[in-house]
Enzyme design. Structure first.
Site, PDB file in Angstrom:
ATOM      1  N   ASP A  61      24.383  59.488  80.950  1.00 29.20           N
ATOM      2  CA  ASP A  61      23.948  60.433  79.918  1.00 29.20           C
ATOM      3  C   ASP A  61      22.458  60.754  80.018  1.00 29.20           C
ATOM      4  O   ASP A  61      21.947  61.587  79.274  1.00 29.20           O
ATOM      5  CB  ASP A  61      24.272  59.845  78.533  1.00 29.20           C
ATOM      6  CG  ASP A  61      24.211  60.873  77.414  1.00 29.20           C
ATOM      7  OD1 ASP A  61      24.515  62.052  77.677  1.00 29.20           O
ATOM      8  OD2 ASP A  61      23.859  60.504  76.276  1.00 29.20           O
ATOM      9  N   GLN A  75      29.126  67.599  81.333  1.00 30.68           N
ATOM     10  CA  GLN A  75      28.797  67.524  79.912  1.00 30.68           C
ATOM     11  C   GLN A  75      28.374  68.889  79.401  1.00 30.68           C
ATOM     12  O   GLN A  75      27.649  69.612  80.083  1.00 30.68           O
ATOM     13  CB  GLN A  75      27.646  66.533  79.673  1.00 30.68           C
ATOM     14  CG  GLN A  75      27.296  66.318  78.211  1.00 30.68           C
ATOM     15  CD  GLN A  75      26.112  65.373  78.037  1.00 30.68           C
ATOM     16  OE1 GLN A  75      24.975  65.805  77.954  1.00 30.68           O
ATOM     17  NE2 GLN A  75      26.387  64.073  78.001  1.00 30.68           N
ATOM     18  N   SER A 124      24.422  66.058  72.667  1.00 28.09           N
ATOM     19  CA  SER A 124      25.588  66.071  73.540  1.00 28.09           C
ATOM     20  C   SER A 124      26.826  66.385  72.707  1.00 28.09           C
ATOM     21  O   SER A 124      27.014  65.834  71.623  1.00 28.09           O
ATOM     22  CB  SER A 124      25.757  64.716  74.226  1.00 28.09           C
ATOM     23  OG  SER A 124      24.626  64.388  74.991  1.00 28.09           O
TER      24      SER A 124
END
Length: 294
Positions: free
Chosen positions: A204, A278, A228
């Site tokens: 991430d 993502q 996110s």
């Protein structure tokens, strides 16, 4: 004396409360004001692993629903969706204050033989060619208000070196493709499940930032609201996260206050060991008020 890396290993060693019910530490890791997205992904994956003893995860797909509160633990509820001959499926729901903050589906596969190919590893400078994250932050710390400096300079568990780093506060517009090296030396000797969870945690990092690079924007300017929205990950091969890994990142599309980002993780020997994707919120803020534009 424990290090921040040891603390991350402890953070991922979640507590079992009941069959298919687990509790994870909410504080620690990358951030102090909220729960880092990789933190909850990694804990959720570990919760799933506690119910799958005989095979490794090959993919996960997750949604971030609400911000995590670092002041309280996170409860992880595992649903044993399927136990098949070749594939096992789990669904994990993360709960705080009685509400879902995150949910994830993960699939696990037995070890099978098949055809092999991969894209080559990009040729960029070695980790030693680039400054560490800590040294870069020390260089820029005096440009932050004093009340934020201690957290900005706080030691973090993942060693990270960006390839050709940009100015934090006055970045030039740049290509969306970018690279970084990362590792955690304390991962040495950990089992394959923990290696997956550590890489999931690190995956991430910097991913959403790729969609801001062509627009000359970083988080430190106060001109973007970011979060996110979802996260997907595929594991391709054995991982030893104590060694350097190259994260090859890009963002093929940004629009409608969202950015789509992708990543490929290569071991130092050139093997492609994982891929990520993502989508995130990248909402412009007005300079004076810090509010989202109407």
């Amino acid at each position: 004396m424990s290090t921040v890396a040891d603390e991350l290993l402890e953070l991922l060693d979640i507590e079992q409360l009941e069959i298919d019910l687990f509790r994870g530490i909410g504080t620690g890791g990358e951030t102090s004001t909220r729960i880092f997205g990789g933190h909850v992904i990694a804990q959720a994956l570990m919760a799933a692993y506690r119910t799958v003893p005989d095979r490794l995860c090959h993919s996960l797909h997750a949604y971030f629903i609400r911000p995590g509160d670092p002041n309280i633990p996170v409860i992880y509820q595992v649903d044993r969706a399927r136990d098949g001959g070749s594939f096992t499926t789990r669904r994990v729901v993360a709960i705080q204050h009685g509400k879902q903050i995150f949910n994830m589906s993960a699939s696990f596969h037995i070890d099978e033989e098949g055809w092999d190919h991969q894209h080559p590893m990009p040729q960029v400078g070695a980790p030693e060619d680039w400054p560490s994250r800590d040294s870069l932050r020390e260089t820029h710390a005096d440009r932050l208000p004093e009340k934020h400096r201690a957290d900005f300079l706080r030691e973090r568990p993942i060693e990270l070196r960006e390839v050709a780093p940009r100015d934090f506060f006055n970045p030039e517009k740049a290509d969306d493709r970018n690279h970084l090296w990362f590792r955690m030396e304390a991962a040495k000797g950990q089992g394959p499940q923990m290696q997956h969870c550590l890489l999931a945690y690190a995956s991430d990092m910097n991913l959403l930032g790729s969609s801001l690079r062509p627009h000359g924007v970083t988080w430190f300017q106060g001109s973007v609201m970011s979060a996110s929205l979802d996260h997907a990950m595929w594991f391709h091969g054995p991982i030893d996260f104590s060694d350097w890994h190259l994260y090859d990142l890009d963002a093929p599309w940004t629009g409608k206050a969202r950015g789509f980002n992708r990543g490929s993780v290569f071991a130092s020997d050139g093997r492609l060991v994982a891929s990520t994707a993502q989508e995130g919120l990248v909402r412009p803020l007005t300079p004076k008020t810090g509010k989202a534009r109407s």
